[in-house]
Design a protein around this motif. Sequence first.
Motif, PDB file in Angstrom:
ATOM      1  N   HIS A  42      15.449  59.983  28.072  1.00  0.00           N
ATOM      2  CA  HIS A  42      15.811  59.087  29.119  1.00  0.00           C
ATOM      3  C   HIS A  42      16.348  57.619  28.460  1.00  0.00           C
ATOM      4  CE1 HIS A  42      15.693  62.033  32.221  1.00  0.00           C
ATOM      5  NE2 HIS A  42      14.476  61.899  32.124  1.00  0.00           N
ATOM      6  N   HIS A  43      15.920  57.327  27.172  1.00  0.00           N
ATOM      7  CA  HIS A  43      15.613  56.025  26.677  1.00  0.00           C
ATOM      8  C   HIS A  43      17.163  56.006  26.263  1.00  0.00           C
ATOM      9  CE1 HIS A  43      14.845  52.532  24.267  1.00  0.00           C
ATOM     10  NE2 HIS A  43      15.301  52.995  23.448  1.00  0.00           N
ATOM     11  N   VAL A  44      17.826  54.731  26.622  1.00  0.00           N
ATOM     12  CA  VAL A  44      19.188  54.593  26.241  1.00  0.00           C
ATOM     13  C   VAL A  44      19.294  53.548  24.954  1.00  0.00           C
ATOM     14  CG1 VAL A  44      21.494  53.952  26.724  1.00  0.00           C
ATOM     15  CG2 VAL A  44      20.155  55.098  28.556  1.00  0.00           C
ATOM     16  N   VAL A  45      19.687  53.537  23.970  1.00  0.00           N
ATOM     17  CA  VAL A  45      19.762  52.858  22.911  1.00  0.00           C
ATOM     18  C   VAL A  45      20.918  51.651  23.157  1.00  0.00           C
ATOM     19  CG1 VAL A  45      20.099  52.323  20.396  1.00  0.00           C
ATOM     20  CG2 VAL A  45      18.971  54.254  21.119  1.00  0.00           C
ATOM     21  N   GLU A  46      20.532  50.405  23.220  1.00  0.00           N
ATOM     22  CA  GLU A  46      21.554  49.411  23.580  1.00  0.00           C
ATOM     23  C   GLU A  46      22.015  48.683  22.336  1.00  0.00           C
ATOM     24  OE1 GLU A  46      19.925  46.411  26.063  1.00  0.00           O
ATOM     25  OE2 GLU A  46      18.966  47.962  27.663  1.00  0.00           O
ATOM     26  N   PHE A  47      23.081  48.554  22.416  1.00  0.00           N
ATOM     27  CA  PHE A  47      23.970  47.953  21.252  1.00  0.00           C
ATOM     28  C   PHE A  47      23.847  46.324  21.224  1.00  0.00           C
ATOM     29  CE2 PHE A  47      27.835  46.463  19.066  1.00  0.00           C
ATOM     30  CZ  PHE A  47      27.478  46.593  17.889  1.00  0.00           C
ATOM     31  N   ASN A  48      23.481  45.692  20.109  1.00  0.00           N
ATOM     32  CA  ASN A  48      23.129  44.355  20.090  1.00  0.00           C
ATOM     33  C   ASN A  48      24.382  43.921  19.193  1.00  0.00           C
ATOM     34  OD1 ASN A  48      22.660  41.796  19.812  1.00  0.00           O
ATOM     35  ND2 ASN A  48      20.581  41.980  18.862  1.00  0.00           N
ATOM     36  N   PRO A  49      25.586  43.255  19.598  1.00  0.00           N
ATOM     37  CA  PRO A  49      26.680  42.992  18.753  1.00  0.00           C
ATOM     38  C   PRO A  49      26.254  41.756  17.996  1.00  0.00           C
ATOM     39  CG  PRO A  49      27.106  42.266  21.076  1.00  0.00           C
ATOM     40  CD  PRO A  49      25.824  43.072  21.053  1.00  0.00           C
ATOM     41  N   LYS A  50      25.307  40.969  18.221  1.00  0.00           N
ATOM     42  CA  LYS A  50      25.031  39.925  17.787  1.00  0.00           C
ATOM     43  C   LYS A  50      24.407  39.976  16.305  1.00  0.00           C
ATOM     44  CE  LYS A  50      23.204  35.292  18.706  1.00  0.00           C
ATOM     45  NZ  LYS A  50      22.744  34.251  19.609  1.00  0.00           N
ATOM     46  N   GLY A  51      23.616  41.018  16.106  1.00  0.00           N
ATOM     47  CA  GLY A  51      23.058  41.622  15.140  1.00  0.00           C
ATOM     48  C   GLY A  51      22.072  40.604  14.394  1.00  0.00           C
ATOM     49  N   LYS A  52      21.649  40.541  13.081  1.00  0.00           N
ATOM     50  CA  LYS A  52      20.849  39.829  12.523  1.00  0.00           C
ATOM     51  C   LYS A  52      21.462  38.472  12.128  1.00  0.00           C
ATOM     52  CE  LYS A  52      17.953  39.671   8.400  1.00  0.00           C
ATOM     53  NZ  LYS A  52      17.424  40.203   7.188  1.00  0.00           N
ATOM     54  N   GLU A  53      20.777  37.350  12.510  1.00  0.00           N
ATOM     55  CA  GLU A  53      21.018  36.177  12.192  1.00  0.00           C
ATOM     56  C   GLU A  53      21.036  35.705  10.732  1.00  0.00           C
ATOM     57  OE1 GLU A  53      22.497  33.582  14.588  1.00  0.00           O
ATOM     58  OE2 GLU A  53      22.537  35.175  16.093  1.00  0.00           O
ATOM     59  N   PRO A  54      22.226  34.937  10.303  1.00  0.00           N
ATOM     60  CA  PRO A  54      22.126  34.733   8.975  1.00  0.00           C
ATOM     61  C   PRO A  54      21.060  33.413   8.727  1.00  0.00           C
ATOM     62  CG  PRO A  54      23.890  33.809  10.040  1.00  0.00           C
ATOM     63  CD  PRO A  54      23.369  34.915  11.037  1.00  0.00           C
ATOM     64  N   HIS A  55      20.484  33.543   7.441  1.00  0.00           N
ATOM     65  CA  HIS A  55      19.651  32.315   7.334  1.00  0.00           C
ATOM     66  C   HIS A  55      20.402  31.191   6.592  1.00  0.00           C
ATOM     67  CE1 HIS A  55      15.675  30.336   6.168  1.00  0.00           C
ATOM     68  NE2 HIS A  55      16.055  30.276   5.124  1.00  0.00           N
ATOM     69  N   TRP A  56      20.538  30.135   7.323  1.00  0.00           N
ATOM     70  CA  TRP A  56      21.448  29.109   7.105  1.00  0.00           C
ATOM     71  C   TRP A  56      20.740  28.064   5.857  1.00  0.00           C
ATOM     72  CZ3 TRP A  56      26.103  30.409   7.213  1.00  0.00           C
ATOM     73  CH2 TRP A  56      26.517  31.186   8.552  1.00  0.00           C
ATOM     74  N   GLY A  57      19.468  28.312   5.728  1.00  0.00           N
ATOM     75  CA  GLY A  57      18.895  27.447   5.042  1.00  0.00           C
ATOM     76  C   GLY A  57      18.425  27.891   3.516  1.00  0.00           C
ATOM     77  N   ARG A  58      19.446  29.028   3.234  1.00  0.00           N
ATOM     78  CA  ARG A  58      19.336  29.472   1.972  1.00  0.00           C
ATOM     79  C   ARG A  58      19.484  28.788   0.715  1.00  0.00           C
ATOM     80  NH1 ARG A  58      21.855  34.951   1.964  1.00  0.00           N
ATOM     81  NH2 ARG A  58      19.765  35.779   2.956  1.00  0.00           N
ATOM     82  N   ARG A  59      18.558  28.742  -0.355  1.00  0.00           N
ATOM     83  CA  ARG A  59      18.881  28.122  -1.556  1.00  0.00           C
ATOM     84  C   ARG A  59      20.039  28.717  -2.444  1.00  0.00           C
ATOM     85  NH1 ARG A  59      13.349  26.928  -4.585  1.00  0.00           N
ATOM     86  NH2 ARG A  59      13.524  24.526  -4.011  1.00  0.00           N
ATOM     87  N   LYS A  60      20.669  27.765  -2.933  1.00  0.00           N
ATOM     88  CA  LYS A  60      21.844  28.084  -3.939  1.00  0.00           C
ATOM     89  C   LYS A  60      21.246  28.705  -5.284  1.00  0.00           C
ATOM     90  CE  LYS A  60      25.386  26.356  -1.412  1.00  0.00           C
ATOM     91  NZ  LYS A  60      26.528  27.415  -0.930  1.00  0.00           N
ATOM     92  N   LEU A  61      21.941  29.601  -5.882  1.00  0.00           N
ATOM     93  CA  LEU A  61      21.320  29.834  -7.272  1.00  0.00           C
ATOM     94  C   LEU A  61      22.035  28.861  -8.248  1.00  0.00           C
ATOM     95  CD1 LEU A  61      21.935  33.565  -7.067  1.00  0.00           C
ATOM     96  CD2 LEU A  61      19.866  32.495  -7.159  1.00  0.00           C
ATOM     97  N   LYS A  62      21.508  28.551  -9.359  1.00  0.00           N
ATOM     98  CA  LYS A  62      21.644  27.824 -10.348  1.00  0.00           C
ATOM     99  C   LYS A  62      23.201  28.040 -10.873  1.00  0.00           C
ATOM    100  CE  LYS A  62      19.488  24.790 -13.432  1.00  0.00           C
ATOM    101  NZ  LYS A  62      18.337  24.588 -14.510  1.00  0.00           N
ATOM    102  N   LYS A  63      23.604  29.240 -10.919  1.00  0.00           N
ATOM    103  CA  LYS A  63      24.916  29.811 -11.464  1.00  0.00           C
ATOM    104  C   LYS A  63      26.098  29.331 -10.342  1.00  0.00           C
ATOM    105  CE  LYS A  63      24.773  34.367  -9.773  1.00  0.00           C
ATOM    106  NZ  LYS A  63      24.954  35.707 -10.049  1.00  0.00           N
ATOM    107  N   ASP A  64      25.616  29.418  -9.109  1.00  0.00           N
ATOM    108  CA  ASP A  64      26.552  28.968  -7.974  1.00  0.00           C
ATOM    109  C   ASP A  64      26.735  27.539  -7.740  1.00  0.00           C
ATOM    110  OD1 ASP A  64      26.780  31.830  -7.679  1.00  0.00           O
ATOM    111  OD2 ASP A  64      25.350  31.935  -6.139  1.00  0.00           O
ATOM    112  N   GLN A  65      26.031  26.679  -8.325  1.00  0.00           N
ATOM    113  CA  GLN A  65      26.224  25.077  -8.260  1.00  0.00           C
ATOM    114  C   GLN A  65      27.433  24.570  -9.091  1.00  0.00           C
ATOM    115  OE1 GLN A  65      22.202  23.378  -9.025  1.00  0.00           O
ATOM    116  NE2 GLN A  65      21.605  24.240  -7.303  1.00  0.00           N
TER     117      GLN A  65
END
Length: 65
Positions: A42-65
């Motif tokens: 009887h358990h109905v799985v609900e779809f969450n369209p939002k999903g996982k929130e991104p982590h905006w405070g992520r540090r940049k790698l040295k090679k990407d600077q």
Amino acid sequence: MPKNEHDAPEWHTAMKALLPVVERGGPTMFARIGVLLALNRHHVVEFNPKGKEPHWGRRKLKKDQ
């Protein structure tokens, strides 16, 4: 078990998966999956369209600077 639950198709499938385990020592994982599906039928799985929130405070790698 009440008659209406006993006649549910999920329980029939679980019992069919359990019989080879009892009679011939078959794979127990199929029986376990069948019983868990029957218990949670009887358990109905609900779809969450939002999903996982991104982590905006992520540090940049040295090679990407």
